[in-house]
Structure formats: structure tokens, C-alpha cells
Motif scaffolding. Structure first.
Motif: not given
Length: 328
Positions: A140-151
Motif C-alpha cells: 500500500i505504501l509503494v502504491r501510495s507513493m506512485g511507485q507501482s510502475g517501478a515495482v
């Protein structure tokens, strides 16, 4: 005394597996702790920052060592990002009443792709009162940071190899493996003091506040005068003028976006060279959205908006000169 306090705090964070952080000398100081139960707590300063920013509410007790619930977590994260929720007459989730305090935050988190919920039959459930495990919080933190594309760019081979270096790495559930490896590699989270990940450990309210303070607190929430804001007060980083169209997959509700998000209003297709995948957006005339899809015809400053029905998509047509605000 301050140096001793910093060293003690860092030691406590290492034991609990909290995010690594450097000591800072320009932190906002408050003469009196906002809550009676956080004085001397290792997360006191981060909780104070969220309180000053309005990301946590006014109450006598913060309960820092209690497990954080999913509803509390997403509310804290949305507020820390400086996002004002949009009220709606309906709720995105069957177990969140439309007239509840949580509904605007849950709806906003859903449209931004921060949470997906669990589909049962024709309804989606949030389970807002359930405690949050560490692996889920990281995702949830990573998605909240807008980093799901990097993941999404993290290779599975890299993921497997990275988790194999931890004695409990094989206990991480598959859905959370790449987000956790990404967070570890980018020092968003740290292993616990004994070198384990403890992915199913329940996250406390203090830990949630620390992650929100370190990684999500927006310029608006930090009261920076130069922060850009929408009319509703939501912070944004950049404004783009784009062409918009609409699409739907109403005939096949099992279809997922490029980032494997369940399709719903808020999921939009972009050119990743212009708007990175995972980015949170506010789109004029559409609302909050997440760049979670791509398309062969979606190039340059073109954004394709998901709408629930074919009639809505056809009626939308093509629009020029639409303002898109990048929130991250």
C-alpha cells in the motif's frame, strides 16, 4: 540530550524494522506533545509532524502501539499526501457505508489505486477494521507513493534471489513479493534487527505514522507556501494539457490493466514516456485517477479514461485541452 534521544530512537527503529532515516536538526518542534501517550515514544516526532499537517485527528490518545486498521492506514496515507477526498453519494465498498466518515477516503484511495479491495460475487469489500500485516502495508505504501510502475519493472528472478537471502523470505505472499523487494532495495523499509522480514507482523499505528511522515508527507501538509493546490486544496506537482478519450471492458469484468489493477473508474491509460505508470492524477471533468494502463493508440499527451459502460465511453468521445494534474 537530543543526541542521546536520536540514537535511542534509531536503535528502537532498527529493532522494529522501521524505515531507515538520518537524524535531522531542522525538524519541526512542538513544546507539548499533541497526544498524552506519545511523550518519549520513538515515533513521537513523526506523529507530531502528521498532527501538525492534519494527517491524524485530534484526540486525547494516539494509541501508538496498537495495530493500525486498514481504514486508519489508508486515511492516514491519503491525508499525508495532501489529497482532499471527494464526497460521493455512493461507496465503492459493500462494507463501507456511504455516509460513514471513512467512505470519502476509501473511495479516493480506490480511485487512486492505493487499495483494490476483495471481490466477492458482484460486490467489493474493503475489510476496513482488519489489522494490517507488514507485507500488505509495504504494498500500500509503494502504491501510495506512485511507485507501482517501478515495482512492475522488478524482475521475478531478482525478487526470488533477493528474498532467498532472508531466512523467512519464502513466507512472503506472492502478491506482496515484488513490492517488498522494491521497498528493501530502495531503503523504504529495513529488515528487523535479527535480519528477518516478518512479513505477517502486524503494523502499529506508530509505524504507520513513521512511514507516512517519511515518504508521503506533501508540501501542502508541511505548510510550504509554494505548494500548488487544486481548488479543493489537494496538492499537485505539475499540470499537463492533454487529449482525453474513454474506453471500457464492461463485457469482461475480469480484465486487468497493464499494472494488473482491476479495471474501474480511476484507472487510466497513458504514454509512460509522458506520465510514468503508477502516477496519481486529478483529471478535469473525471476526478482522481491512477496511470495504470497503456494502449497502442495512447501516445504522447493522450490519456484514455476507463468508464464502466460502453454507452458512457461512447458518449464521452474525444476532448482536447483537458487539464491533468500530477499529484505525486
Amino acid at each position: 540530550m537530543r543526541k542521546a534521544w536520536i540514537l535511542a530512537s534509531l536503535a528502537a527503529m532498527m529493532i522494529m524494522g522501521a524505515p531507515a532515516v538520518e537524524a535531522k536538526t531542522n525538524e519541526t518542534e512542538t513544546s507539548t506533545p499533541p497526544y498524552v501517550d506519545i511523550a518519549g515514544h520513538w515515533a513521537e516526532k513523526d506523529i507530531e509532524k502528521l498532527y501538525i499537517a492534519g494527517a491524524v485527528g485530534q484526540m486525547q490518545d494516539f494509541r501508538p502501539d496498537d495495530p493500525v486498521t486498514l481504514g486508519e492506514l489508508i486515511t492516514m496515507f491519503v491525508k499525508a499526501k495532501g489529497i482532499e477526498p471527494l464526497k460521493s453519494a455512493e461507496s465503492s465498498f459493500a462494507d463501507v457505508p456511504a455516509n460513514s466518515w471513512l467512505a470519502p477516503y476509501a473511495n479516493t484511495a480506490y480511485e487512486l489505486g492505493i487499495v483494490h479491495g476483495q471481490k466477492k460475487g458482484n460486490q467489493i469489500y474493503l475489510n476496513p477494521n482488519q489489522p494490517v500485516q507488514r507485507e500488505e502495508m509495504v504494498s500500500i505504501l509503494v502504491r501510495s507513493m506512485g511507485q507501482s510502475g517501478a515495482v512492475n519493472q522488478v524482475k521475478w528472478s531478482t525478487t526470488v534471489q533477493a528474498l532467498a537471502t532472508y531466512q523467512d523470505g519464502n513466507s512472503v505472499q506472492q502478491a506482496y513479493q515484488r513490492p517488498l523487494v522494491y521497498a528493501l532495495e530502495n531503503r523504504l523499509v529495513s529488515p528487523y534487527g535479527d535480519g528477518t522480514l516478518k512479513p505477517q507482523t502486524l503494523i502499529t499505528r506508530a509505524e504507520a505514522a513513521t512511514y507516512a511522515s517519511l515518504h508521503l508527507l506533501s508540501p501542502k501538509a508541511a505548510k510550504t507556501a509554494s505548494a500548488n493546490q487544486l481548488a479543493n486544496g489537494t496538492s499537485f506537482r505539475e499540470r499537463l494539457t492533454v487529449q482525453t478519450t474513454a474506453y471500457t471492458y464492461a463485457s469482461d469484468p475480469t480484465t486487468l490493466s497493464y499494472l494488473e489493477y482491476p479495471l474501474r473508474k480511476g484507472v487510466v491509460a497513458v504514454d509512460p514516456n509522458v506520465i510514468p505508470l503508477g502516477t496519481h492524477l486529478y483529471i478535469e471533468g473525471y476526478g482522481y485517477a491512477v496511470a495504470a494502463d497503456i494502449g497502442g493508440a495512447v501516445k504522447q499527451r493522450h490519456v484514455d479514461l476507463y468508464l464502466p459502460t460502453l454507452q458512457q465511453a461512447q458518449s464521452y468521445g474525444m476532448k482536447q485541452g483537458v487539464n491533468v494534474y500530477i499529484l505525486d
